[in-house]
Enzyme design. Structure first.
Site, short mmCIF file in Angstrom:
data_model
loop_
_atom_site.label_atom_id
_atom_site.label_comp_id
_atom_site.label_asym_id
_atom_site.label_seq_id
_atom_site.Cartn_x
_atom_site.Cartn_y
_atom_site.Cartn_z
N GLY A 247 0.76 -1.25 0.01
CA GLY A 247 0.04 -0.02 0.16
C GLY A 247 0.85 1.22 -0.05
O GLY A 247 2.17 1.17 0.10
N PRO A 248 -0.10 2.44 -0.08
CA PRO A 248 0.90 3.48 -0.36
C PRO A 248 1.55 3.88 1.24
O PRO A 248 1.32 3.55 2.30
CB PRO A 248 -0.22 4.63 -0.47
CG PRO A 248 -1.23 3.95 -0.92
CD PRO A 248 -1.18 2.64 -0.40
N PRO A 249 2.60 4.94 1.06
CA PRO A 249 3.35 5.12 2.33
C PRO A 249 2.36 5.98 3.43
O PRO A 249 1.27 6.59 2.81
CB PRO A 249 4.29 6.23 1.87
CG PRO A 249 4.41 6.48 0.31
CD PRO A 249 2.97 5.68 -0.15
N GLY A 250 2.51 5.65 4.65
CA GLY A 250 1.78 6.37 5.59
C GLY A 250 0.65 5.67 5.92
O GLY A 250 -0.60 6.42 6.27
N GLY A 252 -0.09 2.81 7.66
CA GLY A 252 -0.07 2.04 8.83
C GLY A 252 0.83 0.81 8.56
O GLY A 252 0.57 -0.01 9.67
N LYS A 253 1.42 0.32 7.67
CA LYS A 253 2.12 -0.82 7.57
C LYS A 253 3.02 -1.07 8.62
O LYS A 253 2.72 -2.24 9.23
CB LYS A 253 2.70 -1.05 6.12
CG LYS A 253 1.80 -0.86 5.12
CD LYS A 253 2.39 -1.11 3.57
CE LYS A 253 3.37 0.05 3.15
NZ LYS A 253 2.64 1.29 3.26
N THR A 254 4.04 -0.23 9.03
CA THR A 254 4.80 -0.44 10.02
C THR A 254 4.26 -0.56 11.32
O THR A 254 4.41 -1.33 12.20
CB THR A 254 5.86 1.09 10.05
OG1 THR A 254 6.40 0.97 8.68
CG2 THR A 254 7.02 0.63 10.90
N SER A 571 -3.05 3.58 -18.72
CA SER A 571 -4.35 3.97 -18.04
C SER A 571 -4.59 5.58 -18.50
O SER A 571 -5.77 5.97 -18.29
CB SER A 571 -4.64 3.78 -16.50
OG SER A 571 -3.99 4.91 -15.82
N LYS A 614 -7.48 5.77 -6.92
CA LYS A 614 -7.81 6.96 -8.14
C LYS A 614 -9.04 7.89 -7.58
O LYS A 614 -9.01 8.83 -7.79
CB LYS A 614 -7.84 6.48 -9.55
CG LYS A 614 -6.61 5.82 -9.96
CD LYS A 614 -6.84 5.16 -11.38
CE LYS A 614 -5.45 4.60 -12.05
NZ LYS A 614 -5.71 3.86 -13.11
P1 ADP Z 1 3.82 2.93 6.40
O1 ADP Z 1 4.44 2.00 7.28
O2 ADP Z 1 2.68 2.30 5.84
O3 ADP Z 1 4.38 4.02 5.65
P2 ADP Z 1 3.41 3.90 9.17
O4 ADP Z 1 2.94 2.81 9.79
O5 ADP Z 1 4.41 4.60 9.38
O6 ADP Z 1 3.06 3.72 7.58
O7 ADP Z 1 2.44 5.17 9.50
C1 ADP Z 1 2.48 6.30 9.61
C2 ADP Z 1 1.83 7.06 11.06
O8 ADP Z 1 0.45 6.79 10.82
C3 ADP Z 1 2.22 6.35 12.08
O9 ADP Z 1 2.34 7.15 13.30
C4 ADP Z 1 1.04 5.32 12.21
O10 ADP Z 1 0.88 5.05 13.89
C5 ADP Z 1 0.04 6.12 12.16
N1 ADP Z 1 -1.09 5.28 11.39
C6 ADP Z 1 -1.38 4.84 10.25
N2 ADP Z 1 -2.56 4.15 10.01
C7 ADP Z 1 -3.23 4.46 11.28
C8 ADP Z 1 -4.51 3.87 11.92
N3 ADP Z 1 -5.23 3.28 11.03
N4 ADP Z 1 -4.92 4.41 13.19
C9 ADP Z 1 -3.95 5.04 13.78
N5 ADP Z 1 -2.75 5.52 13.73
C10 ADP Z 1 -2.41 5.24 12.10
#
Ligand code: ADP
Length: 664
Positions: A247-250, A252-254, A571, A614
């Site tokens: 999925g895109p950055p940010g 919640g993957k990490t 696309s 999109k």
């Molecule tokens: P990724 O690894 O996908 O780039 P991160 O896990 O680093 O994203 O998420 C970025 C920030 O957003 C982190 O501080 C994370 O805790 C927060 N975050 C992301 N998704 C959620 C969610 N569904 N609920 C609460 N916090 C979230």
């Protein structure tokens, strides 16, 4: 002189004696311990002043400090796992469900006792084996002959069958054949008297996993059963044993990966793969020169002092490769349960068992990933967030977290909902919430600073005006509704590793000589779309009321501005075709209508990917109408109401239909 020599010698002896003790205590596998012993032996023969001496010393020291046998105990309480995931994450219901399922399978696999069927016509032999195997924590069922065994095979799900060869009704060989045909997953161990070793070999040829000659030592049986079970576990877990968060950055993957580790009670670490080019980054350098190091995987295990951490391998899709070997193939070995039990890091030069590590891989997009690697993974998608979800996450998690981190009190400070909306809409443009979190952090930092300077301690409520005060003029315009409709300019939707985004396609013509100019750093596939669009329009000019010879004394120029966006893929075909039609028919194109779709030479529209991302991007840019391929109907129907609210989605089959909806 002799004095120095002597003290050096005794220092060397203490060092080596010390290491010897550590080697004995390190609980290494026997083979490794032997190698460590040989290395030590070699060190006694070389001068401590030699480079090899210190290399060897460091090496053995590294070996003995590796956690050969150290594991954290897994917490397999699924309710607790669910609670932990929910406590820290808003939404993501599909992701959470998939993760809990994955953990549930793990739990079941770990909790279920292996089931073993013992087939022998001698009662005493049956009872004996049953007794021995039950003590090993296996569940044991016995059968007196082949026919009896078949009945029991139908009733239970066995892992291993141990069978005698010579039996009255339906002997071992026949049983073996029947099992091979009907239960190919079951491992069969054949037990046989000395006289029939040749038939035992025949049995192995027919698919038996192993054979044991009578009379046997109990240890032989134990070992054979254990090996059979290990092999079976390998087969079972090969597919989908590695989780891949895409999925895109940010999104919640990490953060979810961390929560999984916390739920299991395991240690967590991240290894960034982005830009890694050298195989040695994964597999280490050979110990032949000073300064050689193990690869990142072994380094992390060494640092965490446990063999079963959760290791997140970040951004697999950004993995590079160059002349120094291919890190992707090294990774393949790391992630392959058949090979990673005996992973050989070049520095260690002895196998290390990585099979207890839980690997989670992340990627923004899956299509650049090596196919063999992708096949090995169970993909869980992390979708981009809607505005509403972002607002909820900001209010519930990001704001309180940032307030606390800046040493402020959540009782004193609050964000007005309109302020949060303003930050989302005017200061960020992203699928995830990374920059949203940064912006909130900036505001909190500035509040902390101001309240220190003014020694204020009253309650603070952040309003939209204050957002502007702290963050400056808004960063993003709603390009789409604030721009005028123009001839030859259309709005398109693209999907990149960063999520969805909008692009504008510009078409111009001038006197010339049938040249097609394409600019804007377009990828190969997108350039082909431009050519296909032009050919289609030339071949059906009449139906659009365009002079059929329009290309004769003209050049056509297609430009796609926006340096930061990666522009490739099929696309944009529809967006390009409609821009050309707008140019050639002199009808202005609606800016607030955004398109996505691949085109064919006959003007038909083919389906495309990334529909959800999109649509979210279109909403961020305040698009009013989206035109999509009719063949994407299923994807559109899957979108939640929250996403499709406030936006019209029009499904089309042909370029002509799209042009009608876009051109004034
Ligand atoms: P990724 O690894 O996908 O780039 P991160 O896990 O680093 O994203 O998420 C970025 C920030 O957003 C982190 O501080 C994370 O805790 C927060 N975050 C992301 N998704 C959620 C969610 N569904 N609920 C609460 N916090 C979230």
């Amino acid at each position: 002189m002799s004095f120095f020599k002597k003290s050096e010698d005794s220092e060397q002896q203490t060092n080596l004696a010390d290491l010897k003790r550590k080697v004995a205590d390190a609980q290494m596998p026997a083979a490794v311990e032997k190698i460590a012993g040989q290395e030590l032996e070699m060190l006694t023969k070389i001068s401590p002043a030699a480079a090899e001496y210190s290399i060897g010393l460091t090496y053995i020291d590294y070996l003995v400090t590796l956690p050969w046998n150290k594991k954290t105990e897994d917490n397999l309480d699924l309710m607790r796992a669910e609670r932990l995931l929910n406590e820290n994450h808003y939404g993501l219901s599909k992701v959470k469900e998939r993760i809990l399922e994955h953990l549930a399978v793990k739990v079941m696999r770990l909790n279920r006792k292996p089931l073993i069927l013992v087939v022998d016509d001698e009662e005493i032999a049956r009872k004996n084996l049953e007794h021995v195997l039950s003590k090993e924590q296996y569940e044991v069922v016995t059968a007196a002959d082949g026919a009896d065994a078949l009945r029991k095979l139908d009733a239970h799900e066995f892992d291993v069958v141990i069978t005698d060869l010579k039996m009255a009704s339906l002997d071992g060989m026949e049983l073996l054949e029947k099992i091979g045909g009907r239960f190919p997953d079951i491992k069969v161990i054949v037990v046989t008297g000395f006289a029939s070793i040749s038939s035992a070999i025949e049995a192995v040829k027919k698919g038996a996993f192993d054979y044991i000659a009578k009379p046997f030592k109990l240890d032989e049986v134990r070992t054979a059963v254990r090996k059979a079970l290990e092999k079976k576990a390998v087969i079972k877990s090969t597919k989908g044993s590695v989780l891949c968060f895409s999925g895109p950055p940010g999104t919640g993957k990490t953060s979810v990966g961390r929560a999984v580790a916390q739920a299991l009670g395991r240690k967590f670490t991240r290894i960034a793969l982005g830009g890694m080019k050298d195989e040695a980054d994964i597999r280490g350098h050979r110990r032949t020169y000073v300064g050689a190091k193990p690869g990142r995987i072994i380094e992390e295990i060494h640092r965490l002092e446990t063999t079963n951490p959760v290791i997140m391998l970040d951004e697999l899709d950004k993995l590079g490769h160059d002349v120094k070997g291919d890190p992707a193939s090294a990774l393949l070995e790391v992630l392959d349960p058949e090979q990673n039990q005996a992973f050989v890091d070049h520095y260690l030069d002895v196998p290390f068992d990585l099979s207890s590590v839980m690997f989670i891989v992340t990627a923004n997009l899956l299509d650049t990933i090596h196919a063999p690697l992708r096949d090995r993974m169970e993909v869980i998608e992390f979708p981009g967030y809607t505005q509403e979800e972002k607002a909820q996450i900001a209010t519930r998690f990001l704001v309180p977290k940032q307030i606390r981190e800046k040493g402020l009190s959540t009782n004193r400070i609050g964000f007005a909902p309109e302020a949060v909306q303003k930050v989302i809409q005017e200061y960020t443009r992203e699928a995830g919430i990374r920059s949203l979190e940064r912006k909130i952090a900036t505001i909190c930092r500035k509040i902390a600073k101001e309240s220190l300077q003014n020694s204020e301690d009253g309650a603070i409520r952040v309003t939209p005006e204050q957002v502007e005060h702290f963050l400056g003029k808004r960063k993003y315009q709603f390009e789409v509704i604030e721009e005028q409709d123009r001839i030859g300019v259309t709005t398109g939707l693209v999907w990149t590793g960063a999520g969805g985004d909008i692009i504008f396609v510009e078409a111009a013509r001038m006197k010339g000589d049938k040249e097609l100019i394409i600019t804007g750093s377009l990828g190969e596939v997108m350039r082909e779309s431009v050519q296909a669009a032009l050919s289609y329009i030339r071949s059906s000019a009449a139906s659009f009321g365009i002079d059929e010879n329009f290309f004769e004394r003209q050049d056509i120029h297609i430009h796609v501005p926006g340096g930061a966006i990666q522009k490739d893929g099929p696309s944009a075909g529809i967006t390009i075709a409609v821009a050309l039609l707008s140019l050639l028919t002199k009808r202005p194109a609606r800016r607030d209508v955004a398109m996505t779709g691949e085109i064919t030479l006959t003007g038909r529209i083919l389906p495309v990917g990334g529909i959800r991302e999109k649509v979210l991007a279109a909403k961020r840019a305040k698009v009013a109408v989206i035109i999509m391929p009719a063949k994407n109907r299923v994807d559109v129907e899957e979108l939640s109401q929250e996403i499709t609210r406030d936006i019209t989605i029009k499904l089309v089959d042909t370029v002509a239909e799209a042009a009608e909806a876009v051109l004034r």
